[in-house]
Design a protein around this motif. Structure first.
Motif, PDB file in Angstrom:
ATOM      1  N   GLY A 114       0.797  -1.220   0.000  1.00 15.44           N
ATOM      2  CA  GLY A 114       0.000   0.000   0.000  1.00 15.44           C
ATOM      3  C   GLY A 114       0.829   1.268   0.000  1.00 15.44           C
ATOM      4  N   LEU A 115       2.010   1.217   0.602  1.00 16.43           N
ATOM      5  CA  LEU A 115       2.858   2.403   0.698  1.00 16.43           C
ATOM      6  C   LEU A 115       3.682   2.654  -0.563  1.00 16.43           C
ATOM      7  CD1 LEU A 115       4.184   1.998   4.354  1.00 16.43           C
ATOM      8  CD2 LEU A 115       2.688   3.818   3.527  1.00 16.43           C
ATOM      9  N   LYS A 116       3.768   1.667  -1.433  1.00 16.99           N
ATOM     10  CA  LYS A 116       4.609   1.816  -2.628  1.00 16.99           C
ATOM     11  C   LYS A 116       4.143   2.993  -3.474  1.00 16.99           C
ATOM     12  CE  LYS A 116       6.598  -0.756  -6.473  1.00 16.99           C
ATOM     13  NZ  LYS A 116       6.626  -2.055  -7.197  1.00 16.99           N
ATOM     14  N   ASN A 117       5.047   3.932  -3.723  1.00 17.95           N
ATOM     15  CA  ASN A 117       4.810   5.154  -4.518  1.00 17.95           C
ATOM     16  C   ASN A 117       3.840   6.140  -3.871  1.00 17.95           C
ATOM     17  OD1 ASN A 117       6.564   4.435  -6.659  1.00 17.95           O
ATOM     18  ND2 ASN A 117       4.978   3.112  -7.523  1.00 17.95           N
ATOM     19  N   LYS A 118       3.401   5.867  -2.656  1.00 13.88           N
ATOM     20  CA  LYS A 118       2.489   6.771  -1.963  1.00 13.88           C
ATOM     21  C   LYS A 118       3.265   7.954  -1.383  1.00 13.88           C
ATOM     22  CE  LYS A 118      -1.303   5.610  -1.020  1.00 13.88           C
ATOM     23  NZ  LYS A 118      -2.673   5.773  -1.581  1.00 13.88           N
ATOM     24  N   VAL A 119       2.689   9.161  -1.477  1.00 11.78           N
ATOM     25  CA  VAL A 119       3.277  10.315  -0.796  1.00 11.78           C
ATOM     26  C   VAL A 119       3.002  10.175   0.700  1.00 11.78           C
ATOM     27  CG1 VAL A 119       3.219  12.814  -0.501  1.00 11.78           C
ATOM     28  CG2 VAL A 119       3.015  11.824  -2.795  1.00 11.78           C
ATOM     29  N   VAL A 120       4.056  10.115   1.483  1.00 16.33           N
ATOM     30  CA  VAL A 120       3.932   9.947   2.932  1.00 16.33           C
ATOM     31  C   VAL A 120       4.491  11.178   3.634  1.00 16.33           C
ATOM     32  CG1 VAL A 120       4.800   8.681   4.931  1.00 16.33           C
ATOM     33  CG2 VAL A 120       3.957   7.434   2.943  1.00 16.33           C
ATOM     34  N   ILE A 121       3.641  11.833   4.415  1.00 21.03           N
ATOM     35  CA  ILE A 121       4.064  12.949   5.252  1.00 21.03           C
ATOM     36  C   ILE A 121       4.449  12.357   6.603  1.00 21.03           C
ATOM     37  CG2 ILE A 121       3.434  15.195   6.181  1.00 21.03           C
ATOM     38  CD1 ILE A 121       3.344  14.930   3.069  1.00 21.03           C
ATOM     39  N   ASP A 122       5.726  12.400   6.892  1.00 20.36           N
ATOM     40  CA  ASP A 122       6.288  11.711   8.056  1.00 20.36           C
ATOM     41  C   ASP A 122       6.461  12.697   9.201  1.00 20.36           C
ATOM     42  OD1 ASP A 122       7.752  10.167   9.823  1.00 20.36           O
ATOM     43  OD2 ASP A 122       9.622  10.339   8.687  1.00 20.36           O
ATOM     44  N   ALA A 123       5.575  12.594  10.197  1.00 20.91           N
ATOM     45  CA  ALA A 123       5.580  13.542  11.318  1.00 20.91           C
ATOM     46  C   ALA A 123       6.155  12.944  12.594  1.00 20.91           C
ATOM     47  CB  ALA A 123       4.154  14.042  11.580  1.00 20.91           C
ATOM     48  N   GLY A 124       6.708  11.738  12.512  1.00 19.21           N
ATOM     49  CA  GLY A 124       7.178  11.064  13.714  1.00 19.21           C
ATOM     50  C   GLY A 124       8.506  11.593  14.232  1.00 19.21           C
ATOM     51  N   ASN A 125       8.714  11.416  15.527  1.00 13.10           N
ATOM     52  CA  ASN A 125       9.990  11.747  16.163  1.00 13.10           C
ATOM     53  C   ASN A 125      10.465  10.552  16.976  1.00 13.10           C
ATOM     54  OD1 ASN A 125      10.587  14.579  15.501  1.00 13.10           O
ATOM     55  ND2 ASN A 125       8.686  15.028  16.595  1.00 13.10           N
ATOM     56  N   ALA A 126      11.765  10.351  16.994  1.00 14.41           N
ATOM     57  CA  ALA A 126      12.344   9.255  17.765  1.00 14.41           C
ATOM     58  C   ALA A 126      12.701   9.737  19.169  1.00 14.41           C
ATOM     59  CB  ALA A 126      13.585   8.720  17.059  1.00 14.41           C
ATOM     60  N   VAL A 127      12.238   8.992  20.159  1.00 12.49           N
ATOM     61  CA  VAL A 127      12.474   9.322  21.566  1.00 12.49           C
ATOM     62  C   VAL A 127      13.179   8.139  22.223  1.00 12.49           C
ATOM     63  CG1 VAL A 127      11.384   9.958  23.750  1.00 12.49           C
ATOM     64  CG2 VAL A 127      10.384  10.741  21.593  1.00 12.49           C
ATOM     65  N   LYS A 128      14.290   8.390  22.856  1.00  8.80           N
ATOM     66  CA  LYS A 128      15.122   7.304  23.383  1.00  8.80           C
ATOM     67  C   LYS A 128      14.371   6.413  24.366  1.00  8.80           C
ATOM     68  CE  LYS A 128      19.635   6.297  25.430  1.00  8.80           C
ATOM     69  NZ  LYS A 128      19.960   5.332  24.367  1.00  8.80           N
ATOM     70  N   ALA A 129      13.699   7.005  25.341  1.00 12.42           N
ATOM     71  CA  ALA A 129      13.036   6.217  26.380  1.00 12.42           C
ATOM     72  C   ALA A 129      11.929   5.333  25.824  1.00 12.42           C
ATOM     73  CB  ALA A 129      12.477   7.150  27.450  1.00 12.42           C
ATOM     74  N   ARG A 130      11.316   5.756  24.740  1.00 11.54           N
ATOM     75  CA  ARG A 130      10.177   5.018  24.175  1.00 11.54           C
ATOM     76  C   ARG A 130      10.580   4.091  23.035  1.00 11.54           C
ATOM     77  NH1 ARG A 130       6.417   8.859  20.985  1.00 11.54           N
ATOM     78  NH2 ARG A 130       8.162   8.600  19.530  1.00 11.54           N
ATOM     79  N   ASP A 131      11.519   4.535  22.191  1.00 11.15           N
ATOM     80  CA  ASP A 131      11.731   3.866  20.910  1.00 11.15           C
ATOM     81  C   ASP A 131      12.950   2.960  20.850  1.00 11.15           C
ATOM     82  OD1 ASP A 131       9.449   5.160  19.873  1.00 11.15           O
ATOM     83  OD2 ASP A 131      10.622   6.970  19.500  1.00 11.15           O
TER      84      ASP A 131
END
Length: 241
Positions: A114-131
């Protein structure tokens, strides 16, 4: 008689061709990012979804428990829909990813087609304690490169990650100068889609560069967490006017 009939037929055919040609731009315009899927309907996904509905978009909110989204959909009316992440990805001409960053590897695996060639707006952030380990990967390789790896095949643009959702709520659609939102991506057409989505949400988009430039406004960087106008943000991030 046959000659006259042929001429009439040809004229009608030419007119039909012209009308079809004229209709094509309108069709393309109607399909251009007016339907967006949101994977993760929490603070940032819910905030931006509301703004896009206000701007006339159809928005498909999603989570692993879509039944929990019924109050949100009921509140927002006929332009709001809810379902699974796969449903949202299939629905949108573009997709906003707004889930905890540790979910990216599984999200990418489960939705690769489903993601192939899809425009993806990536709003995620990496957090050490969680990720955990995924955070370590971001620290080593950069957040743009890591998102592109786990959302393989998608046309990723980093956007809406450089401030808390409350800042977006407060400043959306404010009088000039509008709040600027930095964006970064490798695909020019995907960047144009992101620019449109940022503007329609009530902000001024600032293209910082390719995906690697997303590190300049990632969480923990000097470019994170600012409420600035476009000229001010460009100066802060070293973007040429």
């Amino acid at each position: 008689m046959r000659s006259d009939a042929f001429v009439t037929f040809a004229r009608r055919g030419a007119l039909a061709a012209i009308l079809c040609t004229l209709a094509l731009p309108a069709l393309a315009q109607s399909e251009n990012s007016k339907k967006i899927g949101i994977v993760g309907a929490g603070n940032i996904g819910g905030t931006l979804g509301r703004l896009w509905i206000k701007a006339g978009y159809e928005v498909f909110f999603s989570s692993r428990h879509p039944e929990e989204l019924k109050p949100l959909v009921d509140e927002l009316g006929s332009k709001a829909h809810a379902g699974t992440p796969a449903d949202a990805i299939a629905f949108g001409n573009a997709v906003l990813i707004a889930v905890p960053y540790k979910a990216y590897p599984e999200l990418g695996r489960e939705n690769a087609a489903g993601l192939k060639n899809k425009v993806v707006i990536d709003a995620g952030n990496a957090v050490k304690a969680r990720d955990g380990a995924v955070y370590d990967e971001v620290e080593r390789d950069g957040i743009g490169a890591t998102s592109a790896k786990y959302l393989a095949g998608a046309r990723v643009v980093r956007a809406f990650n450089a401030a808390n959702y409350k800042v977006f709520q407060k400043n959306a659609g404010r009088p000039e100068p509008r709040m600027a939102v930095p964006i970064a991506g490798n695909d020019p057409k995907a960047l144009e889609t992101a620019r449109t989505l940022v503007a329609d949400a009530g902000f001024d988009p600032v293209v910082v560069g390719e995906l690697k430039a997303a590190d300049t406004f990632a969480m923990g960087s000097p470019g994170f967490g600012h409420d600035l106008s476009a000229p001010e943000l460009k100066q802060k991030l070293g973007v040429k006017p």
